[in-house]
Design an enzyme around this catalytic site. Structure first.
Site, PDB file in Angstrom:
ATOM      1  N   ILE A   1     -13.711  46.510  -2.815  1.00  0.00           N
ATOM      2  CA  ILE A   1     -12.341  46.904  -2.476  1.00  0.00           C
ATOM      3  C   ILE A   1     -12.096  48.366  -2.848  1.00  0.00           C
ATOM      4  O   ILE A   1     -11.603  49.156  -2.034  1.00  0.00           O
ATOM      5  CB  ILE A   1     -11.338  45.965  -3.166  1.00  0.00           C
ATOM      6  CG1 ILE A   1     -11.437  44.562  -2.552  1.00  0.00           C
ATOM      7  CG2 ILE A   1      -9.911  46.498  -3.031  1.00  0.00           C
ATOM      8  CD1 ILE A   1     -10.606  43.516  -3.243  1.00  0.00           C
TER       9      ILE A   1
ATOM     10  N   VAL B   1      -3.014  47.827  -6.484  1.00  0.00           N
ATOM     11  CA  VAL B   1      -3.404  46.791  -5.528  1.00  0.00           C
ATOM     12  C   VAL B   1      -4.392  45.824  -6.181  1.00  0.00           C
ATOM     13  O   VAL B   1      -5.045  45.039  -5.493  1.00  0.00           O
ATOM     14  CB  VAL B   1      -4.031  47.411  -4.263  1.00  0.00           C
ATOM     15  CG1 VAL B   1      -2.982  48.145  -3.449  1.00  0.00           C
ATOM     16  CG2 VAL B   1      -5.188  48.351  -4.616  1.00  0.00           C
ATOM     17  N   GLY B   2      -4.503  45.891  -7.516  1.00  0.00           N
ATOM     18  CA  GLY B   2      -5.432  45.020  -8.236  1.00  0.00           C
ATOM     19  C   GLY B   2      -4.743  43.798  -8.785  1.00  0.00           C
ATOM     20  O   GLY B   2      -4.534  42.806  -8.084  1.00  0.00           O
ATOM     21  N   ARG B   3      -4.348  43.862 -10.059  1.00  0.00           N
ATOM     22  CA  ARG B   3      -3.660  42.759 -10.708  1.00  0.00           C
ATOM     23  C   ARG B   3      -2.530  43.314 -11.557  1.00  0.00           C
ATOM     24  O   ARG B   3      -2.661  44.349 -12.224  1.00  0.00           O
ATOM     25  CB  ARG B   3      -4.618  41.929 -11.575  1.00  0.00           C
ATOM     26  CG  ARG B   3      -5.486  40.970 -10.776  1.00  0.00           C
ATOM     27  CD  ARG B   3      -4.643  39.864 -10.172  1.00  0.00           C
ATOM     28  NE  ARG B   3      -5.406  38.855  -9.471  1.00  0.00           N
ATOM     29  CZ  ARG B   3      -5.615  38.838  -8.156  1.00  0.00           C
ATOM     30  NH1 ARG B   3      -5.148  39.829  -7.418  1.00  0.00           N
ATOM     31  NH2 ARG B   3      -6.290  37.865  -7.588  1.00  0.00           N
TER      32      ARG B   3
ATOM     33  N   ASP C   1       1.976  46.423  -5.505  1.00  0.00           N
ATOM     34  CA  ASP C   1       1.810  45.249  -4.646  1.00  0.00           C
ATOM     35  C   ASP C   1       1.627  43.989  -5.471  1.00  0.00           C
ATOM     36  O   ASP C   1       1.720  42.888  -4.939  1.00  0.00           O
ATOM     37  CB  ASP C   1       0.603  45.433  -3.723  1.00  0.00           C
ATOM     38  CG  ASP C   1       0.480  44.304  -2.707  1.00  0.00           C
ATOM     39  OD1 ASP C   1       1.478  44.044  -2.001  1.00  0.00           O
ATOM     40  OD2 ASP C   1      -0.595  43.676  -2.626  1.00  0.00           O
TER      41      ASP C   1
ATOM     42  N   GLU D   1       4.652  36.573 -10.674  1.00  0.00           N
ATOM     43  CA  GLU D   1       5.021  36.588  -9.261  1.00  0.00           C
ATOM     44  C   GLU D   1       5.506  35.217  -8.821  1.00  0.00           C
ATOM     45  O   GLU D   1       4.970  34.204  -9.278  1.00  0.00           O
ATOM     46  CB  GLU D   1       3.808  36.978  -8.408  1.00  0.00           C
ATOM     47  CG  GLU D   1       3.284  38.373  -8.671  1.00  0.00           C
ATOM     48  CD  GLU D   1       2.027  38.706  -7.880  1.00  0.00           C
ATOM     49  OE1 GLU D   1       1.573  39.846  -7.926  1.00  0.00           O
ATOM     50  OE2 GLU D   1       1.487  37.781  -7.203  1.00  0.00           O
TER      51      GLU D   1
ATOM     52  N   HIS E   1       2.590  41.183  -2.856  1.00  0.00           N
ATOM     53  CA  HIS E   1       1.172  40.808  -2.965  1.00  0.00           C
ATOM     54  C   HIS E   1       0.592  40.593  -1.564  1.00  0.00           C
ATOM     55  O   HIS E   1      -0.059  39.581  -1.282  1.00  0.00           O
ATOM     56  CB  HIS E   1       1.019  39.545  -3.807  1.00  0.00           C
ATOM     57  CG  HIS E   1      -0.336  39.436  -4.441  1.00  0.00           C
ATOM     58  ND1 HIS E   1      -0.536  38.896  -5.694  1.00  0.00           N
ATOM     59  CD2 HIS E   1      -1.585  39.788  -4.007  1.00  0.00           C
ATOM     60  CE1 HIS E   1      -1.825  38.908  -5.998  1.00  0.00           C
ATOM     61  NE2 HIS E   1      -2.488  39.450  -4.984  1.00  0.00           N
ATOM     62  N   SER E   2       0.840  41.568  -0.711  1.00  0.00           N
ATOM     63  CA  SER E   2       0.505  41.425   0.698  1.00  0.00           C
ATOM     64  C   SER E   2      -0.453  42.486   1.208  1.00  0.00           C
ATOM     65  O   SER E   2      -0.744  42.530   2.404  1.00  0.00           O
ATOM     66  CB  SER E   2       1.797  41.480   1.528  1.00  0.00           C
ATOM     67  OG  SER E   2       2.520  42.677   1.255  1.00  0.00           O
ATOM     68  N   ALA E   3      -0.973  43.336   0.331  1.00  0.00           N
ATOM     69  CA  ALA E   3      -1.847  44.419   0.792  1.00  0.00           C
ATOM     70  C   ALA E   3      -3.127  43.889   1.409  1.00  0.00           C
ATOM     71  O   ALA E   3      -3.660  44.471   2.354  1.00  0.00           O
ATOM     72  CB  ALA E   3      -2.171  45.358  -0.369  1.00  0.00           C
ATOM     73  N   GLY E   4      -3.646  42.793   0.887  1.00  0.00           N
ATOM     74  CA  GLY E   4      -4.929  42.285   1.371  1.00  0.00           C
ATOM     75  C   GLY E   4      -4.910  40.794   1.594  1.00  0.00           C
ATOM     76  O   GLY E   4      -5.741  40.064   1.042  1.00  0.00           O
TER      77      GLY E   4
END
Length: 321
Positions: free
Chosen positions: A152, A234-236, A260, A265, A284-287
């Site tokens: 990633i 974009v990780g955690r 993200d 969440e 949480h929609s980047a990937g």
């Protein structure tokens, strides 16, 4: 530690259990790949024999039954699976990455370009019916630090580099020799070069997994080293100390944040995180993982296991990735 590849005779007898939320078309593809019918992955699994499971969560009864041969996660992040209890001894864990790197890379570059073209400010001006030219900037020649140099992080770096951005990867330790594809340089976290690169970076992109070693990784020390960066996670969510991030936003070290992912969440409407200045939170929609990602990665893992090879997406359950 990565579990050993299941023995062929056990794989041949394994029952295929699939999570109920998987689409019918994906289940049919998993059945085609394995050459056997699928059964529901539920809290109670009647009958005996070794188990091959595909899903996002592992029911406690299956976890404790000492029958799990292999679990393929439909997600890239396996921290919720590993945090739910001790992982069954000897059970192989693989994960889905698919084209997630491409999707996340597009997400990051989309925000980078939008910021450089003052898109958020122009949207605000439009809402006020205001006509005023705003300064913009070129991305080429500026530096992005990408924390995480796997599939990633490499995809993010590659797309940024295609825009002329200098890409510096941050790994657990510095790399010798030629850097991985997409990176101009790879340095080690906590080494002297990191503080220097943080001070000169325009963007910091966090693509780290959630492990004991990465919890609160982006804290006061790292945020104190930056000079007007945009921080993109974009990780955690657990890798970021939100209090330290807020301090850096209010102090100016971080000019903007795009998050993200969050530690908790979804964020409730009254969560203070919504009040962070100059911050955008996405869901949480980047990937988002697509069915074709699951099918492709599972098929590759299946082929590797049948040939006695360790699958590429195998997870070290002690490290968490």
């Amino acid at each position: 530690m990565i579990a050993a590849v299941p023995a062929p005779e056990l794989l041949a007898r394994a029952r295929l259990l699939v999570a109920p939320e998987l689409s019918a078309s994906l289940v049919r593809e998993l059945e085609r790949i394995t050459g056997r019918g699928a059964e529901p992955l539920a809290d109670e699994v009647p009958g005996g024999g070794p188990l091959l499971c595909v899903g996002a969560a592992l029911p406690g009864s299956v976890r404790a039954a000492d029958r799990l041969l292999w679990f393929h996660s439909v997600n890239a992040g396996t921290d919720p699976l590993l945090a739910a209890g001790p992982w069954p001894a000897g059970a192989l864990l693989t994960r889905t990455v698919g084209r997630m790197g491409e999707r996340i890379a597009q997400y990051v570059v989309g925000w980078v370009l939008a910021e450089c073209q003052a898109v958020p400010e122009y949207v605000d001006q439009h809402a006020r019916a205001e006509w005023r030219r705003l300064p913009t900037e070129l991305v080429a020649g500026q530096t992005a630090l990408v924390y995480g140099t796997g599939r990633i992080g490499g995809a993010v770096a590659g797309l940024l580099r295609g825009c002329g951005v200098r890409t510096v990867g941050v790994a657990r330790t510095a790399r010798t020799g030629a850097p991985p594809s997409g990176f101009d340089r790879v340095i080690g976290a906590g080494e002297g070069a990191e503080a220097e690169e943080l001070a000169g970076a325009r963007w910091v992109v966090a693509a780290l997994p959630s492990t004991g070693a990465t919890e609160g990784f982006f804290g006061a020390g790292r945020f104190a080293a930056v000079r007007g960066v945009t921080f993109v996670n974009v990780g955690r969510g657990a890798t970021v100390d939100l209090g330290a991030l807020e301090g850096a936003l209010r102090g100016g070290g971080v000019r903007r944040a795009v998050l993200d992912v969050l530690a908790e969440e979804p964020a409730a409407p009254d969560d203070p995180v919504w009040g962070l200045p100059r911050t955008v939170i996405t869901s949480h929609s980047a990937g988002i993982t697509a069915d074709e990602d699951v099918a492709a990665d599972f098929a590759a893992c299946w082929e590797a296991v049948r040939e006695g090879r360790r699958p590429g997406p195998a997870v070290d359950v002690e490290r968490g990735y």
